[in-house]
Design an enzyme around this catalytic site. Structure first.
Site, PDB file in Angstrom:
ATOM      1  N   ASP A  12      17.651  71.899  73.420  1.00 26.30           N
ATOM      2  CA  ASP A  12      17.179  72.868  74.399  1.00 26.30           C
ATOM      3  C   ASP A  12      17.774  72.447  75.746  1.00 26.30           C
ATOM      4  O   ASP A  12      18.269  71.321  75.897  1.00 26.30           O
ATOM      5  CB  ASP A  12      15.647  72.848  74.419  1.00 26.30           C
ATOM      6  CG  ASP A  12      15.068  73.767  75.476  1.00 26.30           C
ATOM      7  OD1 ASP A  12      15.534  74.919  75.583  1.00 26.30           O
ATOM      8  OD2 ASP A  12      14.166  73.329  76.204  1.00 26.30           O
ATOM      9  N   ASP A  14      16.533  73.481  79.598  1.00 30.58           N
ATOM     10  CA  ASP A  14      15.571  73.165  80.656  1.00 30.58           C
ATOM     11  C   ASP A  14      14.436  72.305  80.099  1.00 30.58           C
ATOM     12  O   ASP A  14      13.797  72.662  79.108  1.00 30.58           O
ATOM     13  CB  ASP A  14      14.981  74.450  81.244  1.00 30.58           C
ATOM     14  CG  ASP A  14      16.049  75.353  81.844  1.00 30.58           C
ATOM     15  OD1 ASP A  14      16.242  75.303  83.063  1.00 30.58           O
ATOM     16  OD2 ASP A  14      16.690  76.098  81.074  1.00 30.58           O
ATOM     17  N   ASP A 171      11.539  70.565  74.179  1.00 26.28           N
ATOM     18  CA  ASP A 171      10.276  70.153  74.806  1.00 26.28           C
ATOM     19  C   ASP A 171       9.187  71.209  74.688  1.00 26.28           C
ATOM     20  O   ASP A 171       8.168  71.128  75.372  1.00 26.28           O
ATOM     21  CB  ASP A 171      10.503  69.819  76.287  1.00 26.28           C
ATOM     22  CG  ASP A 171      10.782  71.049  77.135  1.00 26.28           C
ATOM     23  OD1 ASP A 171      10.123  71.232  78.176  1.00 26.28           O
ATOM     24  OD2 ASP A 171      11.652  71.849  76.760  1.00 26.28           O
TER      25      ASP A 171
END
Length: 219
Positions: A12, A14, A171
């Protein structure tokens, strides 16, 4: 989790590779100040940075995507963000060493984000780290976004690696859901944004890491 036969690691963006919360929060906060409203602390925006415009506008104005004014406010937020995408955004500590370590082991790497190409492409061009990425797949690269597995499949295709030989690191719970759906090993990055307010242990990732460099112990 020591992964056998892994040939690529997908991430991922960000909250996993880059800390973009300062610029995302500032873009939303400018909207408040432009309306004569007081600025909010950056710490209020940070936990919602992984949710993009929805999260930032929710903090700034307390609205949800079903609000009639949401679309206009979202575009204003996007324009603000475009003007400062790399003003305060940095890669997380240890990420450069992590990528160097993966490449030294002969592993491919790439990015699968729900951020639209409108932002992903200029952002990754501006940060030297991404020059060595084998694939950068945005939220609108395919007809689907995470938690659908298709963006992960697309990244694997571009790199030329079987999805079963990939690890996906993120995250947010949707990252882990997407990774499972794509048949990939999954790793929860608990140092990211959503890890601050969610119980990552409930995501059923194959492993979790508290720092980027910890990933090297799993591949």
């Amino acid at each position: 989790m020591q992964a056998e036969g892994i040939r690529a690691v997908l991430f991922d963006l960000d909250g996993t590779l880059i800390d973009s919360a300062p610029d995302l929060g500032a873009a939303a906060d400018k909207m408040r100040m432009d309306r004569g409203m007081p600025s909010l602390p950056a710490a209020l925006y940070r936990p919602m940075a992984g949710a993009g415009a929805r999260g930032m506008l929710g903090v700034a104005f307390g609205i949800t995507p079903d609000a009639p004014e949401f679309a206009l406010l979202r575009e204003e937020f996007y324009v603000n963000y475009e003007t400062r995408m790399v003003a305060g955004t940095v890669i997380f500590e240890g990420v450069q060493q992590l990528i160097d370590g993966l490449r030294e082991r002969g592993l491919h790497w790439g990015v699968v984000t729900n951020k639209s190409a409108r932002f992903t492409e200029p952002l990754t061009r501006a940060i030297p780290l991404f020059a060595s990425a084998g694939a950068i797949v945005s939220g609108d690269t395919t007809p689907f976004a995470k938690p659908h597995p298709e963006p992960l499949f697309e990244a694997a295709r571009r790199i030329g690696v079987d999805p079963a030989l990939c690890i996906y690191v993120g995250d947010d719970e949707r990252d882990i859901v997407a990774g499972h759906a794509a048949g990939m090993r999954t790793v929860a990055a608990t140092y990211g944004y959503m890890g601050e307010q969610a119980d990552a242990a409930q995501w059923r990732a194959h492993a979790s890491i508290e720092t980027p460099l910890a990933l090297l112990q799993t591949v």
